[in-house]
Design an enzyme around this catalytic site. Structure first.
Site, PDB file in Angstrom:
ATOM      1  N   LYS A   1       0.847  -1.190   0.000  1.00  0.00           N
ATOM      2  CA  LYS A   1       0.000   0.000   0.000  1.00  0.00           C
ATOM      3  C   LYS A   1       0.882   1.239   0.000  1.00  0.00           C
ATOM      4  O   LYS A   1       1.953   1.241   0.607  1.00  0.00           O
ATOM      5  CB  LYS A   1      -0.876   0.006   1.264  1.00  0.00           C
ATOM      6  CG  LYS A   1      -2.091   0.871   1.174  1.00  0.00           C
ATOM      7  CD  LYS A   1      -3.304   0.113   0.646  1.00  0.00           C
ATOM      8  CE  LYS A   1      -4.501   1.015   0.543  1.00  0.00           C
ATOM      9  NZ  LYS A   1      -5.706   0.333   0.105  1.00  0.00           N
TER      10      LYS A   1
ATOM     11  N   VAL B   1     -24.275   5.110   0.381  1.00  0.00           N
ATOM     12  CA  VAL B   1     -24.717   4.775  -0.975  1.00  0.00           C
ATOM     13  C   VAL B   1     -23.829   5.508  -1.991  1.00  0.00           C
ATOM     14  O   VAL B   1     -24.301   6.165  -2.907  1.00  0.00           O
ATOM     15  CB  VAL B   1     -26.221   5.071  -1.202  1.00  0.00           C
ATOM     16  CG1 VAL B   1     -27.059   4.109  -0.382  1.00  0.00           C
ATOM     17  CG2 VAL B   1     -26.565   6.512  -0.835  1.00  0.00           C
ATOM     18  N   GLY B   2     -22.512   5.372  -1.786  1.00  0.00           N
ATOM     19  CA  GLY B   2     -21.538   5.915  -2.730  1.00  0.00           C
ATOM     20  C   GLY B   2     -21.343   4.943  -3.872  1.00  0.00           C
ATOM     21  O   GLY B   2     -22.284   4.271  -4.299  1.00  0.00           O
TER      22      GLY B   2
END
Ligand code: NAD
Length: 341
Positions: free
Chosen positions: A78, A176-177
């Site tokens: 990452k 609710v992306g």
């Protein structure tokens, strides 16, 4: 670094500074046992460089587990950029990140993550080929993540309710992306009753209109008398404050790092709730990215891998049930065994 709790035998950790653009970045490589490390790049305004390091360490270990559970030929890594993603992003900053990634010669593949868009990563890709999930290539991974989450909800429902038919099941969706909106679409099509929340009123109104979902305030989603709670927004939302409020028998959603601490897994189990470990159920997106990394993007391969991953999720849930263990512990043990740790 070696003394930090988040240090989990990482193979290497690289610090980058570019005076011209102000880039301060850390790339942590947890494991390359299964292949080159892969994981997105996050940009966050950490308070200290120590916080940035700990985040990079935790996130890269998580990517090792996620990639291993999805049975991908990829290790875990990452990147984090220390900075304000609203005010400090420039194309040059991401080109500098691209040059940093290039110095690792393919040991690490990057993509977008929180605070970073695919368009930002397109600038990094001008300097290195080791960036995936780009516009015009495999593109937005969210629909694939959501497809996996939907199949994972069904796998969990089968174990919790004795059937995976979601017709009439009440699902409370937090967020609710990109992912949450697609999850709601699948659930509505399957006949589920939806209650949704989001801090973004516009997104909330749109998904409510598209799916007929009921709407509650962000703080009220934990009290909804739903069968299934689907976290698709933030991390650490299963914690000592929220868990006693949940009425659902299943927790299954796309958000990363849902448990505030690993021991919440046991607490969830004690409450008789079945938890679908986050990095297993939300692995669809990295499968999509892996298809691009492989050089040949094949949607049929992606779908097959997502279906297989949800079978793996079912196996994790069944093993946890058989052994009386928390599902997150079982997933962790399988992932560690796959990467030889
Ligand atoms: P997103 O930013 O598009 O969506 C997140 C949504 O959550 C936004 O609409 C936001 O307004 C909402 N939100 C923020 N705070 C909230 C709160 N307090 N209460 C309710 N809603 C709130 O992000 P996304 O790409 O949909 O990702 C959602 C989650 O899934 C994240 O945890 C992400 O790390 C994880 N994830 C995403 C993918 C992917 O393919 N996009 C893959 C794996 C995991």
């Amino acid at each position: 670094m070696f003394d930090k709790a988040a240090f989990a035998g990482h193979e290497s950790v690289h610090h980058f500074f570019d005076a011209k653009t102000g880039l301060r970045a850390i790339i942590a490589i947890h494991s390359t046992a299964l292949g080159p490390a892969a994981g997105g790049c996050r940009m966050w305004n950490y308070t200290t460089s120590d916080d940035a390091l700990v985040d990079a360490l935790r996130l890269s270990e998580g990517m090792s587990y996620k990639n291993a559970m999805a049975d991908l030929p990829l290790g875990g890594g990452k990147a984090v950029i220390w900075g304000n993603s609203k005010t400090e992003k420039t194309p040059e900053l991401f080109r500098a990140l691209g040059r940093a990634i290039a110095t690792l010669n393919g040991k690490y593949w990057s993509a977008e993550d929180v605070g970073v868009s695919v368009h930002d990563m397109a600038h990094a890709a001008e300097e290195t080929k080791f960036v995936a999930g780009l516009p015009g290539k495999s593109g937005d991974p969210s629909p694939v993540t959501a497809r996996g989450v939907f199949l994972g909800i069904k796998a969990a429902a089968l174990r919790a309710f004795g059937g995976d038919d979601l017709n009439g099941r009440h699902v409370a969706v937090q967020g609710v992306g990109h992912v949450g909106a697609y999850v709601c679409g699948h659930l509505a099509k399957a006949g589920a009753k939806l209650t949704i929340t989001d801090v973004n009123q516009e997104a909330l109104a749109q998904v409510a209109k598209d799916t007929g979902a009921g709407v509650v305030a962000p703080g009220d989603i934990y009290d909804v008398a739903a069968d299934i709670f689907s976290p698709c927004a933030l991390g650490a939302i299963i914690n000592p404050e929220t868990l006693p409020r949940l009425k659902a028998r299943v927790i299954a959603g796309g958000a990363n790092n849902q448990l505030s601490t690993p021991d919440m897994g046991e607490k969830v189990k004690e409450r008789g709730i079945l938890y679908a470990p986050d990095y297993v159920i939300n692995g669809g997106g990295i499968i999509n990215v892996a298809a691009e990394i492989s050089g040949v993007y094949d949607p049929a391969w992606v779908e097959g891998k997502v279906q297989r991953l949800m079978e793996t999720l079912g196996e994790v849930l069944d093993q946890a049930q058989r052994e009386g263990k928390a599902t997150n512990r079982v997933a962790d043990a399988i992932a560690r065994q796959r990467i030889g740790r």
